[in-house]
Write an enzyme that holds these catalytic residues in place. Structure first.
Site, PDB file in Angstrom:
ATOM      1  CG  ASP A  66      -2.047   0.952   1.148  1.00 55.10           C
ATOM      2  OD1 ASP A  66      -2.350   1.427   0.030  1.00 55.10           O
ATOM      3  OD2 ASP A  66      -2.655   1.248   2.192  1.00 55.10           O
ATOM      4  CG  ASN A  71       2.378   1.497  -5.233  1.00 55.20           C
ATOM      5  OD1 ASN A  71       3.370   1.437  -4.513  1.00 55.20           O
ATOM      6  ND2 ASN A  71       1.901   0.441  -5.870  1.00 55.20           N
ATOM      7  N   GLY A  72       0.033   5.312  -4.587  1.00 52.60           N
ATOM      8  CA  GLY A  72      -0.612   6.571  -4.974  1.00 52.60           C
ATOM      9  C   GLY A  72      -0.180   7.729  -4.096  1.00 52.60           C
ATOM     10  NE  ARG A 126      -4.017   6.599  -8.043  1.00 47.63           N
ATOM     11  CZ  ARG A 126      -4.125   6.242  -6.760  1.00 47.63           C
ATOM     12  NH1 ARG A 126      -4.014   7.155  -5.807  1.00 47.63           N
ATOM     13  NH2 ARG A 126      -4.349   4.978  -6.439  1.00 47.63           N
ATOM     14  CG  HIS A 131       0.412   1.943  -9.626  1.00 42.20           C
ATOM     15  ND1 HIS A 131       0.038   1.376  -8.429  1.00 42.20           N
ATOM     16  CD2 HIS A 131      -0.634   2.711 -10.018  1.00 42.20           C
ATOM     17  CE1 HIS A 131      -1.183   1.774  -8.112  1.00 42.20           C
ATOM     18  NE2 HIS A 131      -1.610   2.587  -9.060  1.00 42.20           N
ATOM     19  CG  ASN A 183      -7.246  -2.520  -7.056  1.00 44.21           C
ATOM     20  OD1 ASN A 183      -6.297  -3.269  -6.875  1.00 44.21           O
ATOM     21  ND2 ASN A 183      -7.569  -1.578  -6.170  1.00 44.21           N
TER      22      ASN A 183
END
Length: 237
Positions: free
Chosen positions: A12, A14-15, A25, A29, A60
């Site tokens: 958790d 990445n964004g 974003r 990733h 997602n």
């Protein structure tokens, strides 16, 4: 000291990592994939038998079309680019989740990667893709119900192990240790059945910044705990 048999990681942040740097974003990733590569190699090197990474949840699919497209392409590129790494590190690959949700070309790549690494005898890398823990239980119950209806399974013989035997990848078994990055302290529908007795480790480090040293720190915390599975503390005897 032996590592846990099965480690799960919720990758958790990445964004948030991208937002903090003022970049797209998708760049978060991309950096997260680099982190995953190093952690996978390190986990294999220290002898972890099973490593499950939460890569793409069923939820997602509701993200923006651009991000969903990128995640699909990232999965394709990952399967193509990382096969050599898996072979070099003797890693076996398996996905869990509703693989049929992906396009035929992705499904073909998944099948190819499974077959190409099937004889490897080191760590098993499990990617949870189009995965939801509750949905996995629903699918298992449907499979069990079908066997009962067809007379292949006696309803009175159903146990906890029966559920395990009907999950997406039965060999995976229970998850000993779950790591989540970015400061969130919840499972988010990850390994719902397998995590009944998991130890948890939550860190504020965002996934793209997570290093092999952070991984080792987490393992040290795991080894410092006494896993009792509901039994008395040994110090109480």
């Amino acid at each position: 000291m032996n590592p846990p048999r099965h480690i799960g990681i919720i990758m958790d942040g990445n964004g948030r990592w991208a937002q903090q740097r003022g970049v797209e974003r998708t760049e978060g990733h991309r950096q997260g994939l680099e982190t995953a590569r190093e952690v996978i190699k390190h986990a294999a090197a220290v002898g972890v038998p099973f490593l499950t990474l939460y890569a793409f949840s069923t939820e997602n699919w509701s993200r923006s079309p651009q991000e969903v497209t990128f995640l699909n392409m990232a999965l394709k590129n990952y399967l193509i680019s990382e096969l050599a790494m898996m072979q070099k590190n003797n890693i076996r690959f398996r996905p869990i989740g509703r693989v049929a949700d992906f396009t035929p070309d992705v499904q073909e790549l998944l099948a190819h990667t499974i077959a190409a690494t099937s004889q490897n005898t080191g760590m098993t890398l499990v990617l949870a893709i189009s995965y939801g823990g509750q949905l996995e239980i629903v699918d298992a119950i449907k499979s069990i119900a079908l066997e009962v209806r067809e007379g292949a399974l006696d309803i009175d013989l159903i146990t906890q192990q029966t559920i395990f035997d009907h999950l997406y990848f039965p060999e995976l078994g229970a998850c000993d240790f779950i790591i989540r990055t970015s400061g969130e302290c919840r499972l988010s529908n990850f390994l719902t059945y397998q995590s009944a007795y998991s130890e948890f480790y939550f860190t504020s480090v965002l996934w793209p910044d997570f290093t092999t040293d952070h991984f080792d720190e987490a393992l040290a915390v795991y080894h410092s705990r006494e896993r009792r599975f509901g039994k008395e503390n040994s110090a109480e005897h």
